[in-house]
Design a protein around this motif. Structure first.
Motif, PDB file in Angstrom:
ATOM      1  N   THR A   1       0.840  -1.198   0.000  1.00  0.00           N
ATOM      2  CA  THR A   1       0.000   0.000   0.000  1.00  0.00           C
ATOM      3  C   THR A   1       0.877   1.250   0.000  1.00  0.00           C
ATOM      4  OG1 THR A   1      -0.136   0.136   2.419  1.00  0.00           O
ATOM      5  CG2 THR A   1      -1.811  -1.207   1.290  1.00  0.00           C
ATOM      6  N   PHE A   2       0.256   2.371  -0.272  1.00  0.00           N
ATOM      7  CA  PHE A   2       0.938   3.659  -0.146  1.00  0.00           C
ATOM      8  C   PHE A   2      -0.071   4.723   0.231  1.00  0.00           C
ATOM      9  CE2 PHE A   2      -0.227   3.370  -4.635  1.00  0.00           C
ATOM     10  CZ  PHE A   2      -0.743   4.629  -4.914  1.00  0.00           C
ATOM     11  N   GLU A   3       0.418   5.803   0.817  1.00  0.00           N
ATOM     12  CA  GLU A   3      -0.413   6.961   1.137  1.00  0.00           C
ATOM     13  C   GLU A   3       0.226   8.193   0.542  1.00  0.00           C
ATOM     14  OE1 GLU A   3      -2.764   8.709   4.943  1.00  0.00           O
ATOM     15  OE2 GLU A   3      -0.580   8.687   5.143  1.00  0.00           O
ATOM     16  N   ALA A   4      -0.571   8.992  -0.166  1.00  0.00           N
ATOM     17  CA  ALA A   4      -0.110  10.247  -0.739  1.00  0.00           C
ATOM     18  C   ALA A   4      -0.698  11.390   0.069  1.00  0.00           C
ATOM     19  CB  ALA A   4      -0.530  10.353  -2.200  1.00  0.00           C
ATOM     20  N   ARG A   5       0.128  12.045   0.845  1.00  0.00           N
ATOM     21  CA  ARG A   5      -0.315  13.180   1.645  1.00  0.00           C
ATOM     22  C   ARG A   5      -0.229  14.439   0.792  1.00  0.00           C
ATOM     23  NH1 ARG A   5       3.060  10.603   6.425  1.00  0.00           N
ATOM     24  NH2 ARG A   5       4.782  11.639   5.361  1.00  0.00           N
ATOM     25  N   LEU A   6      -1.363  15.060   0.568  1.00  0.00           N
ATOM     26  CA  LEU A   6      -1.411  16.254  -0.272  1.00  0.00           C
ATOM     27  C   LEU A   6      -0.795  17.444   0.465  1.00  0.00           C
ATOM     28  CD1 LEU A   6      -5.028  15.841  -1.673  1.00  0.00           C
ATOM     29  CD2 LEU A   6      -2.881  15.229  -2.801  1.00  0.00           C
TER      30      LEU A   6
END
Length: 220
Positions: A178-183
């Motif tokens: 998984t990955f998370e893209a923090r704006l």
């Protein structure tokens, strides 16, 4: 392949070769009339995939033209995303009643060309990529980071109509898949709630890597 990292409600069609005999609608043909053969093949096959996915949703085939910044223009009531690279083409579609946006990307599972990581990655992302490469050198984490950023943009643009620079999302990859893209800039508002991050999934298979983001539709 890519259906493994998307919800079951997403219609997926993919191809690992360019089938012979595919045709384009006149509106699509006009977009590649002066393109080289390689570009024509990938353009044609990925739109064939898109029409197969439309069929899975019970919709008739229609031209898939390009709108602002080259984004595909989908029929009303549909969101979607397309991707192509050497040896792979895919289109994923969903109903707007189920999804606010979709974003997918596929890349060859190979290191990025020299200098590209420095151009697309934040300092913290480069540090994390180096650590991942040391811990699990069998995965091209730099290419995976690039792919995740592409998927983020494809999910972002239909919601905002705005450009998102590589430096405007900080992506943290979990090697479990998984990955998370923090704006790092103000994001879209869905159902009255500002979106501050996108969650995604990835896989590495068949000499390819793929990333996918699916954002559920806001509920009343």
């Amino acid at each position: 392949m890519i259906e493994q990292i998307l919800p079951p409600a997403v219609a997926v069609a993919e191809a690992f070769t360019d089938p012979a005999g595919l045709t384009l609608f006149p509106e699509e043909e006009a977009l590649v009339a002066r393109s080289v053969e390689k570009r024509r093949r990938e353009f044609t096959t990925v739109r064939h995939c898109a029409r197969l996915a439309l069929g899975e949703l019970g919709l008739d085939p229609v031209p898939i033209v390009s709108g602002a910044r080259g984004a595909p223009v989908w029929p009303g009531g549909v969101v979607g995303s397309m991707t192509h690279c050497d040896g792979y083409r895919a289109a994923v579609l969903g109903r707007t009643t189920a999804f606010a946006t979709l974003g997918v990307d596929a890349e060859p599972h190979a290191p990025l060309p020299e200098g590209v990581l420095d151009a697309i990655a934040l300092p913290a992302e480069r540090t994390r990529t180096t650590a991942l490469s040391a811990a699990r050198p069998t995965v091209c984490w730099d290419r995976l980071l690039f792919s995740a950023k592409e998927a983020v943009y494809k999910a972002w643009f239909p919601l905002t109509g705005r450009w998102l620079d590589f430096s405007e999302a900080d992506i943290v990859i979990d090697p479990a898949g998984t990955f998370e893209a923090r704006l790092l800039v103000p994001g879209p508002v869905l159902g009255g709630t500002p979106v501050t991050a996108f969650a995604g999934r990835f896989l590495v298979e068949r000499g390819l890597l793929a990333t996918a983001i699916s954002i559920p539709a806001a509920r009343p």
